[in-house]
Design an enzyme around this catalytic site. Sequence first.
Site, PDB file in Angstrom:
ATOM      1  N   HIS A 245       0.858  -1.189   0.000  1.00  0.00           N
ATOM      2  CA  HIS A 245       0.000   0.000   0.000  1.00  0.00           C
ATOM      3  C   HIS A 245       0.890   1.233   0.000  1.00  0.00           C
ATOM      4  O   HIS A 245       1.757   1.359   0.871  1.00  0.00           O
ATOM      5  CB  HIS A 245      -0.871   0.046   1.264  1.00  0.00           C
ATOM      6  CG  HIS A 245      -1.947  -0.992   1.331  1.00  0.00           C
ATOM      7  ND1 HIS A 245      -2.164  -1.760   2.452  1.00  0.00           N
ATOM      8  CD2 HIS A 245      -2.887  -1.387   0.440  1.00  0.00           C
ATOM      9  CE1 HIS A 245      -3.204  -2.573   2.242  1.00  0.00           C
ATOM     10  NE2 HIS A 245      -3.644  -2.375   1.028  1.00  0.00           N
ATOM     11  N   HIS A 282      -2.719   1.886  -4.726  1.00  0.00           N
ATOM     12  CA  HIS A 282      -3.409   3.173  -4.535  1.00  0.00           C
ATOM     13  C   HIS A 282      -2.647   4.306  -5.239  1.00  0.00           C
ATOM     14  O   HIS A 282      -3.108   4.811  -6.251  1.00  0.00           O
ATOM     15  CB  HIS A 282      -3.700   3.506  -3.070  1.00  0.00           C
ATOM     16  CG  HIS A 282      -4.557   2.494  -2.399  1.00  0.00           C
ATOM     17  ND1 HIS A 282      -5.808   2.174  -2.855  1.00  0.00           N
ATOM     18  CD2 HIS A 282      -4.330   1.673  -1.327  1.00  0.00           C
ATOM     19  CE1 HIS A 282      -6.331   1.214  -2.094  1.00  0.00           C
ATOM     20  NE2 HIS A 282      -5.462   0.890  -1.161  1.00  0.00           N
ATOM     21  N   ASP A 333     -10.218  -4.503  -4.206  1.00  0.00           N
ATOM     22  CA  ASP A 333      -9.818  -4.077  -2.863  1.00  0.00           C
ATOM     23  C   ASP A 333     -10.822  -4.466  -1.777  1.00  0.00           C
ATOM     24  O   ASP A 333     -10.879  -5.634  -1.405  1.00  0.00           O
ATOM     25  CB  ASP A 333      -9.566  -2.569  -2.911  1.00  0.00           C
ATOM     26  CG  ASP A 333      -8.833  -2.037  -1.689  1.00  0.00           C
ATOM     27  OD1 ASP A 333      -8.504  -2.836  -0.805  1.00  0.00           O
ATOM     28  OD2 ASP A 333      -8.564  -0.822  -1.599  1.00  0.00           O
TER      29      ASP A 333
END
Lengths: 468, 468
Positions: A245, A282, A333
């Site tokens: 992430h 992301h 996700d």
Amino acid sequence: MDSEQTLSAWLPDLLYDGKRWHYDTALVCDAGGRVVDLVPATEVSGMMIRLPNQALLPGMVNAHSHAFQRVIRGRTEHRSGASRDSFWTWREMMYSAVTRLTPEDIYDASRMTFLEMALSGITTVGEFHYLHHAPDGRPYDDVNLLAKAVVQAALDVGLRIALMRVAYFRAGYQQAPDPQQARFIETGAERFIQNAETLRLNLGREQPGRAWMGVAPHSVRAAGLPELRSIAEYAARRELPLHMHVAEQPAELEACLSEHSRTPVDLLAENGILSPSFTGVHGIHLTEREIEQLAFAGANICACPTTERNLGDGIIPADRLFAAGISLSLGSDSHAQIDLLEDARELEYHLRLQRLERNVLAPADPSPSALAARLFDCATIGGARSVGFDGGVLAPGRPADFFTIDLKDPSIAGSSLDDLLANIVFGSVRSSVRDVVVGGQPMVAAGTHQVQADIVDRFTTLQKKLWS
Amino acid sequence: MDSEQTLSAWLPDLLYDGKRWHYDTALVCDAGGRVVDLVPATEVSGMMIRLPNQALLPGMVNAHSHAFQRVIRGRTEHRSGASRDSFWTWREMMYSAVTRLTPEDIYDASRMTFLEMALSGITTVGEFHYLHHAPDGRPYDDVNLLAKAVVQAALDVGLRIALMRVAYFRAGYQQAPDPQQARFIETGAERFIQNAETLRLNLGREQPGRAWMGVAPHSVRAAGLPELRSIAEYAARRELPLHMHVAEQPAELEACLSEHSRTPVDLLAENGILSPSFTGVHGIHLTEREIEQLAFAGANICACPTTERNLGDGIIPADRLFAAGISLSLGSDSHAQIDLLEDARELEYHLRLQRLERNVLAPADPSPSALAARLFDCATIGGARSVGFDGGVLAPGRPADFFTIDLKDPSIAGSSLDDLLANIVFGSVRSSVRDVVVGGQPMVAAGTHQVQADIVDRFTTLQKKLWS
């Protein structure tokens, strides 16, 4: 053609190989589930499965999933009681589920999530798996019990799975341990690598080509620099995909600056952690310098727009990422919705909303489907590249993973060859997906999965147990 | 219960009347297609249609549609050749279709659009109809020929329709006539009102309760102040809904300031054009003062988020509109997608992206479905209010218009009573819609419309003619 008995052939009205459409062309695959060739229909002898009024496309690769989070769908769309809801208040609600799931629950929830993926044309999933231990934090007798439950769920549905085994060591820089994270935390990189290596060997032996492992330091919050370096070194040695992430939330950026006096990507670049095997998930709050660093290293970004809009994370700068030549993939996700085509269109649409401008990500190519092709690539070859898989296109030697679309579905009816892909990416609904095949084996037929009723029933029982 | 023969009853697992869920409750309707009552299952005698594993909800009202624009779906998602694409370059592409459609084409395109609406649970449409004349600008022998073609398409599919007859007088303030607008333009308010009145009487006589008229000055661009006043006066006299594009594009605001030295809503407020019968469509670029003016007049706003994101219009300030007490409805507008539940969730989601915050529109109510109920209201009673219809709720005396959702659909499976509406609004896919009923008459059964194949075939032929 030789040894016809061992070959299978499918003949749709139209076939998209990942680059262009073919008419009257059959996809021929071997007994090992790989594409032999794309062959003119008239040249196929032996058994051929006709797919009238259907278009056939490469199966989609969902590069980022937390399968168990399906259990909180619809349960966080209301005020939490905090003065202002955000990713962080959502996370509290997600943790309240985390602490209660048994291994069997995780299997049932994952199977439900993977069923939905299958029905939407996804054939491979990258599962970012961070539940390792029992609720009290003690390892199970088999330290990889939960990872194996998730892998089994994918295989039972028929999906390929890249199990991205998550490394989680701490609540955050200078943060006290959070008891709700007890199921994630392993004591140090060495232990993590040892456990991961056990899983890697197991999957390689038991499920070659169907399930494999990657590693995933959760975030700069959850791992310190020495641990990040050790895990990256392990991933490089074993040639594993490395996911993390990155830049999902402004608070993560601030914490990284406090600890390292560097932005997250800056830190990773400086320590040699970025590479073509690296995927930052992301990538919303990135500086120009960070984008340059990712591009220079050949690293990937995975966008998860349906989740990012649900969590209020923000809008990914896909325009700047494409301009830098970075390969983008997509992930469902948190599974607020499971629809990679919706994710694909949102990459573009959210930029339109921000800029009050259209066709922001469109290449100069004036074909009606040029932008759609770029977005569809993210859902296929971009994802395959990210999870370390050679699929995402239909070409000789590649896996025979594909889905078909009903050309008479009202959402795309009337398309011509030049706008069909645009209609699929921008307008199609899930009910247009008919057949889904993985490695030459049917997973979904006529819009239904073989064990759909059982999966739904078991999940319904699980939800009753959890929430009533 | 008396006269059982003339009553119909449906018994789903769960029934949402627009306010709350009911168990073991049947919806009973009379031969005229209106709800008699919601009755405990055990008290229903006579014929009862069981709907196992289904939830029944009020039919949705799509308050803003340009049905013919379905023909350009998927054909504008690429560079137009301009240096920067926007609403205005999209409009050029839309006009290229406008000039070529015959009355029969408009019927075929509209029927396709309305079919998709039906399949998604929409039971009433507000059609903002601006195609009046032949391509050369000459009126047809019946000046309302095209309006009637659209109405017929809706009725043939089974939808109710509010035909919002559009008034279009000019290309814009101090702008030369645009020959591409020849089909829209009528010479003055008097002529418009005369034509509208003919249509109003015709629909009232031929299709009472199934098709009715509203009036719709296209925008402050397309109509001057005297014309706006005349039409508003006519609408008030006949108690007709009055729709108008408002604050969709910054350029519209600038033109209005140049011509009137006022913002659009300011101009309308000052001239008494705002009322509870007025709906401003889009309402994106609104000042605080304009929001106050809309609220003071009891006027409505119709949001079209899937179109607004497609056109790059911007994000509607639904938070400020709700705070002011303005009633919101939803429209699928250009039909880039037809899914009012996606529109409903985007009302909230686009604000999350803008604010990096969650549950922006949520009321203080901690129920998991409180926000969803507010958004669902926009798709039902908000729309009904906007188009002048007494539906959108299921209560005695109201129209028996409803749709059902398959509770075993993988997109919402496992929902409990408290999060079911949240799952329907935030997560459901179109394939979960099973039966759709209008005025007690089935329109869609088991996810399929009776004449779906014919509608799709005719539309496919039309698209080939237009684009090959």
